[in-house]
Design a protein around this motif. Structure first.
Motif, mmCIF file in Angstrom:
data_model
loop_
_atom_site.group_PDB
_atom_site.id
_atom_site.type_symbol
_atom_site.label_atom_id
_atom_site.label_comp_id
_atom_site.label_asym_id
_atom_site.label_seq_id
_atom_site.Cartn_x
_atom_site.Cartn_y
_atom_site.Cartn_z
ATOM 1 N N VAL A 1 42.444 59.168 51.484
ATOM 2 C CA VAL A 1 41.553 58.683 52.539
ATOM 3 C C VAL A 1 40.262 58.124 51.935
ATOM 4 O O VAL A 1 39.782 57.052 52.332
ATOM 5 C CB VAL A 1 41.230 59.812 53.540
ATOM 6 C CG1 VAL A 1 40.217 59.340 54.573
ATOM 7 C CG2 VAL A 1 42.500 60.286 54.239
ATOM 8 N N THR A 2 39.704 58.831 50.960
ATOM 9 C CA THR A 2 38.468 58.379 50.332
ATOM 10 C C THR A 2 38.656 57.031 49.652
ATOM 11 O O THR A 2 37.837 56.113 49.816
ATOM 12 C CB THR A 2 37.978 59.416 49.305
ATOM 13 O OG1 THR A 2 37.781 60.676 49.957
ATOM 14 C CG2 THR A 2 36.684 58.972 48.667
ATOM 15 N N VAL A 3 39.730 56.895 48.901
ATOM 16 C CA VAL A 3 39.995 55.633 48.200
ATOM 17 C C VAL A 3 40.267 54.510 49.193
ATOM 18 O O VAL A 3 39.760 53.389 49.040
ATOM 19 C CB VAL A 3 41.172 55.816 47.227
ATOM 20 C CG1 VAL A 3 41.608 54.470 46.660
ATOM 21 C CG2 VAL A 3 40.791 56.759 46.102
ATOM 22 N N CYS A 4 41.041 54.797 50.234
ATOM 23 C CA CYS A 4 41.408 53.754 51.193
ATOM 24 C C CYS A 4 40.188 53.208 51.924
ATOM 25 O O CYS A 4 39.981 51.996 51.984
ATOM 26 C CB CYS A 4 42.423 54.312 52.192
ATOM 27 S SG CYS A 4 43.043 53.080 53.376
ATOM 28 N N VAL A 5 39.364 54.073 52.482
ATOM 29 C CA VAL A 5 38.220 53.607 53.259
ATOM 30 C C VAL A 5 37.185 52.945 52.352
ATOM 31 O O VAL A 5 36.546 51.953 52.740
ATOM 32 C CB VAL A 5 37.599 54.769 54.073
ATOM 33 C CG1 VAL A 5 36.926 55.777 53.170
ATOM 34 C CG2 VAL A 5 36.635 54.244 55.121
ATOM 35 N N SER A 6 37.028 53.438 51.131
ATOM 36 C CA SER A 6 36.038 52.861 50.218
ATOM 37 C C SER A 6 36.471 51.490 49.724
ATOM 38 O O SER A 6 35.667 50.550 49.676
ATOM 39 C CB SER A 6 35.807 53.803 49.033
ATOM 40 O OG SER A 6 35.325 55.056 49.461
ATOM 41 N N VAL A 7 37.735 51.360 49.346
ATOM 42 C CA VAL A 7 38.232 50.062 48.864
ATOM 43 C C VAL A 7 38.242 49.039 49.991
ATOM 44 O O VAL A 7 37.906 47.865 49.792
ATOM 45 C CB VAL A 7 39.635 50.231 48.252
ATOM 46 C CG1 VAL A 7 40.259 48.884 47.930
ATOM 47 C CG2 VAL A 7 39.560 51.075 46.981
ATOM 48 N N PHE A 8 38.617 49.462 51.199
ATOM 49 C CA PHE A 8 38.592 48.550 52.340
ATOM 50 C C PHE A 8 37.180 48.057 52.602
ATOM 51 O O PHE A 8 36.952 46.853 52.830
ATOM 52 C CB PHE A 8 39.152 49.267 53.576
ATOM 53 C CG PHE A 8 39.120 48.448 54.827
ATOM 54 C CD1 PHE A 8 39.741 47.204 54.891
ATOM 55 C CD2 PHE A 8 38.465 48.915 55.966
ATOM 56 C CE1 PHE A 8 39.708 46.444 56.054
ATOM 57 C CE2 PHE A 8 38.430 48.163 57.126
ATOM 58 C CZ PHE A 8 39.057 46.926 57.163
ATOM 59 N N ALA A 9 36.207 48.960 52.549
ATOM 60 C CA ALA A 9 34.813 48.549 52.736
ATOM 61 C C ALA A 9 34.362 47.618 51.620
ATOM 62 O O ALA A 9 33.642 46.636 51.864
ATOM 63 C CB ALA A 9 33.914 49.797 52.776
ATOM 64 N N LEU A 10 34.789 47.890 50.410
ATOM 65 C CA LEU A 10 34.400 47.046 49.279
ATOM 66 C C LEU A 10 34.981 45.646 49.412
ATOM 67 O O LEU A 10 34.297 44.646 49.138
ATOM 68 C CB LEU A 10 34.865 47.696 47.977
ATOM 69 C CG LEU A 10 34.337 47.087 46.683
ATOM 70 C CD1 LEU A 10 32.833 47.320 46.582
ATOM 71 C CD2 LEU A 10 35.037 47.710 45.479
ATOM 72 N N LEU A 11 36.231 45.532 49.836
ATOM 73 C CA LEU A 11 36.845 44.222 50.013
ATOM 74 C C LEU A 11 36.143 43.408 51.094
ATOM 75 O O LEU A 11 36.092 42.173 51.013
ATOM 76 C CB LEU A 11 38.328 44.392 50.363
ATOM 77 C CG LEU A 11 39.218 44.966 49.258
ATOM 78 C CD1 LEU A 11 40.637 45.160 49.770
ATOM 79 C CD2 LEU A 11 39.210 44.065 48.030
ATOM 80 N N LEU A 12 35.611 44.072 52.097
ATOM 81 C CA LEU A 12 34.877 43.365 53.145
ATOM 82 C C LEU A 12 33.479 42.973 52.688
ATOM 83 O O LEU A 12 32.993 41.879 53.011
ATOM 84 C CB LEU A 12 34.772 44.247 54.398
ATOM 85 C CG LEU A 12 36.073 44.580 55.131
ATOM 86 C CD1 LEU A 12 35.784 45.495 56.305
ATOM 87 C CD2 LEU A 12 36.772 43.319 55.622
ATOM 88 N N ALA A 13 32.818 43.854 51.934
ATOM 89 C CA ALA A 13 31.419 43.621 51.576
ATOM 90 C C ALA A 13 31.255 42.639 50.421
ATOM 91 O O ALA A 13 30.260 41.904 50.382
ATOM 92 C CB ALA A 13 30.748 44.954 51.226
ATOM 93 N N MET A 14 32.183 42.613 49.486
ATOM 94 C CA MET A 14 32.007 41.805 48.279
ATOM 95 C C MET A 14 31.847 40.310 48.566
ATOM 96 O O MET A 14 30.892 39.689 48.089
ATOM 97 C CB MET A 14 33.143 42.049 47.298
ATOM 98 C CG MET A 14 33.043 43.359 46.546
ATOM 99 S SD MET A 14 34.381 43.596 45.348
ATOM 100 C CE MET A 14 34.053 42.264 44.193
ATOM 101 N N PRO A 15 32.742 39.671 49.319
ATOM 102 C CA PRO A 15 32.555 38.231 49.557
ATOM 103 C C PRO A 15 31.311 37.916 50.377
ATOM 104 O O PRO A 15 30.649 36.904 50.133
ATOM 105 C CB PRO A 15 33.843 37.823 50.296
ATOM 106 C CG PRO A 15 34.403 39.082 50.841
ATOM 107 C CD PRO A 15 34.012 40.163 49.907
ATOM 108 N N VAL A 16 30.970 38.776 51.334
ATOM 109 C CA VAL A 16 29.767 38.543 52.127
ATOM 110 C C VAL A 16 28.527 38.663 51.256
ATOM 111 O O VAL A 16 27.605 37.830 51.328
ATOM 112 C CB VAL A 16 29.700 39.534 53.304
ATOM 113 C CG1 VAL A 16 28.415 39.336 54.105
ATOM 114 C CG2 VAL A 16 30.911 39.359 54.218
ATOM 115 N N ALA A 17 28.493 39.690 50.409
ATOM 116 C CA ALA A 17 27.342 39.876 49.521
ATOM 117 C C ALA A 17 27.205 38.710 48.546
ATOM 118 O O ALA A 17 26.084 38.245 48.279
ATOM 119 C CB ALA A 17 27.487 41.187 48.756
ATOM 120 N N LEU A 18 28.316 38.223 48.018
ATOM 121 C CA LEU A 18 28.260 37.087 47.094
ATOM 122 C C LEU A 18 27.745 35.840 47.806
ATOM 123 O O LEU A 18 26.909 35.100 47.250
ATOM 124 C CB LEU A 18 29.637 36.829 46.501
ATOM 125 C CG LEU A 18 29.740 35.664 45.513
ATOM 126 C CD1 LEU A 18 28.846 35.905 44.313
ATOM 127 C CD2 LEU A 18 31.184 35.454 45.073
#
Length: 327
Positions: A89-106
């Motif tokens: 659960v920790t890996v899934c929610v964290s990686v999903f959040a990272l995939l959403l945040a990375m392109p927006v942040a860039l």
């Protein structure tokens, strides 16, 4: 001659101060002492967690790393607990959040460094950084009661039309309920966005202006300048920023505790499942910490989270050092 201006006396430059070896030694000792103190504190925290976790691990009747059943610590003489589901659960929610945040942040970082008018850069940067100052409990309440109802049509569409893919299949928690990894990951992406954006913006802003001006002189468009000069220079910084954001996501507690409603069913790798991360599991069961064995079981889980966070931050540091070496 009348009106002649007398020559100015030569300006004597101020005498430079002689080096002070004693002051240098004091400063060096203070800097080394500070670094050593941080290392000792980290080691002390890890040692304390290990010391408190060992008694519970000795009473555990299951494999701590692979056990996937219910967390049972009522009988302290024969305990049954493991971290397999919490880790997923920790890996899934964290990686999903990272995939959403990375392109927006860039995208935000590129806009602030290359496209935004100078008078707007400070204001927009302040607004992005302001997201980091909002308390986690506000994010959690906003995500569950404001964002989740608005995400319901999107979640339902994904579940209906892309349910044959495992991330969008029917989960153990109702899609309409909102307390799912899908909602939690989006809220977590907003929370880690300022970290990734700030670090990426600082790295992209350090791109040598000679490279940018050379590309413009050769007739490159603004986007071509970003593609051939800015992005290659800032790639390692962007990766390290993402790793720092991942480290922040792994330890988020209150917001996810509000959103991810507890469920007794096993996590099935769907974004529409619920569950507990390491942090939310520990926070939700703080009432059991009155017993050293029950508390030790959760401290053992906290030790794994502690090591996982250290590894992620170490990888971010390695990426930063490699990027600096290439420059």
């Amino acid at each position: 001659m009348v009106g002649r201006v007398p020559p100015r006396p030569p300006v004597t430059p101020p005498a430079s101060k002689a080096p002070n070896p004693a002051a240098d030694r004091v400063f060096r000792a203070a800097a080394e002492g500070s670094g050593l103190l941080i290392s000792i504190l980290i080691a002390a925290i890890g040692g304390f967690l290990l010391w408190r976790a060992i008694p519970a691990l000795l009473h555990n009747r299951e494999n701590f790393f692979t056990y996937d059943g219910s967390w049972v610590t009522t009988d302290t003489a024969a305990m049954h607990f493991g971290i397999a589901e919490m880790l997923r659960v920790t890996v899934c929610v964290s990686v999903f959040a990272l995939l959403l945040a990375m392109p927006v942040a860039l995208g935000i970082a590129i806009y602030l460094t290359e496209y935004a008018p100078r008078r707007l850069v400070g204001l927009l940067s302040y607004l992005v950084d302001l997201l980091a100052g909002i308390p986690s409990i506000i994010y959690g309440a906003w995500g569950l009661y404001v964002l989740a109802p608005r995400l319901r049509p999107i979640a339902t569409w994904l579940n209906t039309n892309l349910g044959w893919l495992f991330p969008f299949k029917t989960g153990n928690v109702s899609v309409a309920g909102g307390g799912t990894i899908f909602t939690g990951g989006i809220v977590l992406a907003v929370m880690i966005l300022p970290i990734i954006t700030a670090v990426t913006r600082e790295v992209l802003a350090q791109t040598p202006r000679g490279q940018v001006e050379a590309a413009l002189a050769l007739g490159a468009t603004r986007w071509e300048v970003v593609k051939v000069a800015v992005l290659p220079f800032g790639r390692s910084g962007y990766i390290s920023a993402a790793m720092l954001g991942l480290g922040r996501a792994l330890g988020e507690t209150v917001a996810l505790l509000i959103i991810l409603r507890a469920t007794q069913k096993a996590f099935g790798w769907s974004l529409f499942d619920g569950g507990s991360t390491f942090a939310t599991k520990i926070a939700a069961t703080a009432s059991e910490f009155n017993d050293q064995y029950k508390a030790g079981a959760y401290i053992a889980a906290g030790l794994v989270l502690f090591v996982l966070t250290l590894v992620v931050n170490a990888l971010a540091r390695v990426a930063i050092n490699r990027g600096a070496a290439r420059r």
